[in-house]
Design an enzyme around this catalytic site. Structure first.
Site, PDB file in Angstrom:
ATOM      1  N   HIS A  81     -21.160 -45.333 -82.815  1.00 12.13           N
ATOM      2  CA  HIS A  81     -21.381 -44.376 -81.719  1.00 12.13           C
ATOM      3  C   HIS A  81     -21.985 -43.065 -82.236  1.00 12.13           C
ATOM      4  O   HIS A  81     -21.443 -41.979 -82.036  1.00 12.13           O
ATOM      5  CB  HIS A  81     -20.070 -44.108 -80.970  1.00 12.13           C
ATOM      6  CG  HIS A  81     -20.283 -43.695 -79.547  1.00 12.13           C
ATOM      7  ND1 HIS A  81     -19.434 -44.032 -78.528  1.00 12.13           N
ATOM      8  CD2 HIS A  81     -21.273 -42.961 -78.959  1.00 12.13           C
ATOM      9  CE1 HIS A  81     -19.872 -43.531 -77.381  1.00 12.13           C
ATOM     10  NE2 HIS A  81     -20.987 -42.870 -77.620  1.00 12.13           N
ATOM     11  N   ARG A 109     -23.345 -47.499 -72.707  1.00  6.98           N
ATOM     12  CA  ARG A 109     -21.899 -47.629 -72.646  1.00  6.98           C
ATOM     13  C   ARG A 109     -21.511 -49.046 -73.025  1.00  6.98           C
ATOM     14  O   ARG A 109     -22.188 -50.016 -72.666  1.00  6.98           O
ATOM     15  CB  ARG A 109     -21.380 -47.296 -71.230  1.00  6.98           C
ATOM     16  CG  ARG A 109     -21.322 -45.790 -70.960  1.00  6.98           C
ATOM     17  CD  ARG A 109     -20.257 -45.131 -71.822  1.00  6.98           C
ATOM     18  NE  ARG A 109     -20.171 -43.689 -71.679  1.00  6.98           N
ATOM     19  CZ  ARG A 109     -20.748 -42.813 -72.483  1.00  6.98           C
ATOM     20  NH1 ARG A 109     -21.511 -43.233 -73.470  1.00  6.98           N
ATOM     21  NH2 ARG A 109     -20.564 -41.524 -72.306  1.00  6.98           N
TER      22      ARG A 109
END
Length: 311
Positions: A275, A227
């Site tokens: 991502h 994250r």
């Protein structure tokens, strides 16, 4: 009862595409998208990747938010989700393998001097460099859950000396496991590569900061596939300028998409990917439909989240 699919962002599945895949698994279930939502009072399950802040208020009979992935930090803290609404995540094998492979790809890039050879080619220079030996290389994995454990095992099986860190004690055969705050910095100082695969919680946000970055081995490679808010990005840039670590590979950022003016884009010791480390859901879509069935039957859910703990 109906299931509403709303991915919530671009660049991955489309809502209609995912809805069609779910219908193939359970063709009798009423599966909708916001393009044709029908009566929203009939929706009891919402399947999302990124939750629209205004959507929960439009679903008065919502009983389950099914996250299409592992990270649930923005959902459990969402002020518009009533306390009785359950939250579940996915623990699919396919994207876990993909994230482990992503980390391995950048470890091997360093081991085989790929960037240095590319620079030599650009200079038309024949400059042999000895590759680094796996058994003399230490790879650290931060987070030893579903994904981190798989990553540590992959590195172990390829002959690396693997160290793992988690908040609580873990045991993985062939991996030197460390736990607790006091063990983090000594482990960071040992490792040539650090693969961060931690969730976003109150304990992990900002964990990679000026102090922990200073503890890293000079020239080490830091890989974040967990994250974005794990990292203090300002401190990271300052640390990279000092060579500790030597390089950062970032698949997740504090702000996504990363703004064009962000200095991380241009830093010579930063690699950014958008991502993409874990992409395909594989057979996890079956778990989405199984949770729909379990909710209907009043049975315990798969991979239910403790909303107070955040995971």
């Amino acid at each position: 009862m109906a299931l509403l699919v709303n991915i919530g962002h671009d660049g991955w599945y489309r809502d209609t595409e995912l809805a069609d895949e779910l219908r193939r698994i359970m063709p009798t279930v009423d599966i909708r998208t916001l393009a044709n939502p029908g009566d929203l009072t009939e929706v009891t399950v919402l399947a999302v990747s990124k939750l629209d802040p205004d959507l929960p208020a439009r679903l008065p009979n919502l009983a389950l938010v099914q996250k299409l992935g592992a990270g649930v930090e923005t959902i459990v803290a969402h002020p518009a989700i009533a306390p009785h609404v359950q939250v579940a995540r996915l623990k699919p094998l396919e994207p876990a393998r993909e994230i482990a492979e992503y980390c391995l790809a950048y470890v091997l890039q360093g081991q085989r001097n790929i960037a240095a050879h590319a620079a030599s080619q650009a200079r038309t220079a024949w400059e042999p460099l000895a590759p680094k030996q796996s058994h003399k290389t230490r790879v650290g994995v931060l987070g030893l859950g579903h994904i981190g454990g798989l990553t540590a095992a992959l590195m172990r099986d390829l002959g690396f000396e693997v160290h793992g860190w988690s908040r609580s004690p873990k045991q993985i055969e062939g991996v030197r496991c460390h736990h607790g705050a006091e063990a983090l910095e000594p482990m960071l100082n040992l490792c040539d590569y650090i693969c961060a695969i931690l969730p976003s919680t109150t304990e992990t946000r900002g964990l990679i900061n000026a102090q922990t970055l200073a503890a890293m081995k000079p020239g080490a490679t830091f890989i974040n596939a967990g994250r974005g808010d794990l990292v203090d990005e300002t401190a990271l840039i300052a640390a990279l300028d000092q060579g500790r670590p030597g390089h950062a590979v970032l698949d997740v950022l504090c702000t996504e998409p990363l703004p064009a003016q962000d200095p991380l884009w241009q830093h010579p010791n930063v690699t950014i990917t958008p991502h993409v480390s874990g992409w395909h859901l594989g057979n996890a879509l079956e778990d989405v439909m199984e949770n729909y069935r379990r909710l209907t039957a009043g049975e315990p859910l798969l991979h239910a989240v403790d909303r107070k703990r955040g995971y």
